[in-house]
Design an enzyme around this catalytic site. Structure first.
Site, PDB file in Angstrom:
ATOM      1  CG  HIS A  48      38.891  45.115  34.126  1.00 63.60           C
ATOM      2  ND1 HIS A  48      38.568  43.857  34.581  1.00 63.60           N
ATOM      3  CD2 HIS A  48      37.943  45.941  34.614  1.00 63.60           C
ATOM      4  CE1 HIS A  48      37.470  43.920  35.304  1.00 63.60           C
ATOM      5  NE2 HIS A  48      37.073  45.184  35.358  1.00 63.60           N
ATOM      6  N   GLY A  97      32.937  44.780  43.412  1.00 60.23           N
ATOM      7  CA  GLY A  97      32.057  44.828  42.247  1.00 60.23           C
ATOM      8  C   GLY A  97      32.707  44.377  40.960  1.00 60.23           C
ATOM      9  CG  HIS A 109      41.055  39.492  31.278  1.00 61.12           C
ATOM     10  ND1 HIS A 109      41.309  38.619  30.226  1.00 61.12           N
ATOM     11  CD2 HIS A 109      42.081  40.388  31.261  1.00 61.12           C
ATOM     12  CE1 HIS A 109      42.438  38.980  29.616  1.00 61.12           C
ATOM     13  NE2 HIS A 109      42.924  40.065  30.219  1.00 61.12           N
ATOM     14  CG  HIS A 124      42.372  35.035  31.684  1.00 63.59           C
ATOM     15  ND1 HIS A 124      41.201  35.706  31.398  1.00 63.59           N
ATOM     16  CD2 HIS A 124      42.192  34.480  32.901  1.00 63.59           C
ATOM     17  CE1 HIS A 124      40.356  35.547  32.391  1.00 63.59           C
ATOM     18  NE2 HIS A 124      40.930  34.803  33.325  1.00 63.59           N
ATOM     19  CG  HIS A 158      37.351  50.621  35.444  1.00 59.42           C
ATOM     20  ND1 HIS A 158      36.128  50.520  34.816  1.00 59.42           N
ATOM     21  CD2 HIS A 158      37.499  49.475  36.154  1.00 59.42           C
ATOM     22  CE1 HIS A 158      35.559  49.371  35.144  1.00 59.42           C
ATOM     23  NE2 HIS A 158      36.373  48.719  35.965  1.00 59.42           N
TER      24      HIS A 158
HETATM   25  P1  AMP Z   1      34.326  45.648  36.710  1.00 64.17           P
HETATM   26  O1  AMP Z   1      33.080  45.925  37.483  1.00 64.17           O
HETATM   27  O2  AMP Z   1      35.531  46.364  37.269  1.00 64.17           O
HETATM   28  O3  AMP Z   1      34.562  44.164  36.518  1.00 64.17           O
HETATM   29  O4  AMP Z   1      34.110  46.316  35.300  1.00 64.17           O
HETATM   30  C1  AMP Z   1      33.822  45.611  34.139  1.00 64.17           C
HETATM   31  C2  AMP Z   1      33.580  46.646  33.069  1.00 64.17           C
HETATM   32  O5  AMP Z   1      33.580  45.994  31.820  1.00 64.17           O
HETATM   33  C3  AMP Z   1      32.240  47.376  33.208  1.00 64.17           C
HETATM   34  O6  AMP Z   1      32.476  48.773  33.340  1.00 64.17           O
HETATM   35  C4  AMP Z   1      31.524  47.029  31.909  1.00 64.17           C
HETATM   36  O7  AMP Z   1      30.743  48.085  31.411  1.00 64.17           O
HETATM   37  C5  AMP Z   1      32.668  46.662  30.984  1.00 64.17           C
HETATM   38  N1  AMP Z   1      32.329  45.762  29.898  1.00 64.17           N
HETATM   39  C6  AMP Z   1      31.676  44.585  29.997  1.00 64.17           C
HETATM   40  N2  AMP Z   1      31.564  44.022  28.786  1.00 64.17           N
HETATM   41  C7  AMP Z   1      32.180  44.858  27.915  1.00 64.17           C
HETATM   42  C8  AMP Z   1      32.397  44.837  26.500  1.00 64.17           C
HETATM   43  N3  AMP Z   1      31.951  43.812  25.730  1.00 64.17           N
HETATM   44  N4  AMP Z   1      33.065  45.859  25.938  1.00 64.17           N
HETATM   45  C9  AMP Z   1      33.509  46.889  26.687  1.00 64.17           C
HETATM   46  N5  AMP Z   1      33.335  46.972  28.029  1.00 64.17           N
HETATM   47  C10 AMP Z   1      32.670  45.967  28.634  1.00 64.17           C
END
Ligand code: AMP
Length: 114
Positions: A100, A93, A98, A46, A102
């Site tokens: 990540h 946004g 955690h 994390h 995209h």
């Molecule tokens: P962010 O706005 O950059 O924090 O993006 C978070 C992303 O996580 C969003 O695109 C959500 O659709 C995705 N997300 C949230 N929960 C899950 C989940 N359980 N499995 C897969 N994607 C998720």
């Protein structure tokens, strides 16, 4: 981290479409895809944001981006092109605290982003 949804995906406590996992990183399909290919690549340990990363995190940050490239190849996204996005903090946004990245592909994207 106990309450982190992505930590629970990494440890397979909750289901997700995991497309790649190794000792350091996990990649899984976004539950609410914004493009035909929408994969999230996360470090297994994390961490919240790049601004909280230090020199000791140099390796894992590199591994996350290398995995993004691997996923772009695996998904056949390199011919048409792909977009890589990371959101940090409220204005960007970020919903899940955690780190990540995209990986988006399979359609045309506008610029600047909204
Ligand atoms: P962010 O706005 O950059 O924090 O993006 C978070 C992303 O996580 C969003 O695109 C959500 O659709 C995705 N997300 C949230 N929960 C899950 C989940 N359980 N499995 C897969 N994607 C998720």
């Amino acid at each position: 981290m106990a309450d982190c949804i992505f930590c629970k995906i990494i440890s397979r406590e909750i289901p997700a479409q995991i497309v790649y996992q190794d000792e350091f990183v996990t990649a899984f399909r976004d539950i609410n895809p914004e493009a035909p290919v929408h994969i999230l690549v996360v470090p297994n340990d994390h961490m919240v944001a790049l601004d909280q990363a230090g020199q000791a995190d140099e390796g894992i940050v590199g591994k996350v981006f290398l995995a993004v490239g691997k996923m772009a190849l695996q998904e056949g996204a390199t011919a048409g092109g792909y977009r890589v996005v990371a959101n940090f903090g409220v204005d960007a946004g970020q919903v899940v605290p955690h780190l990540h990245v995209h990986l988006l592909a399979g359609r045309k994207f506008g610029w600047p982003p909204g």
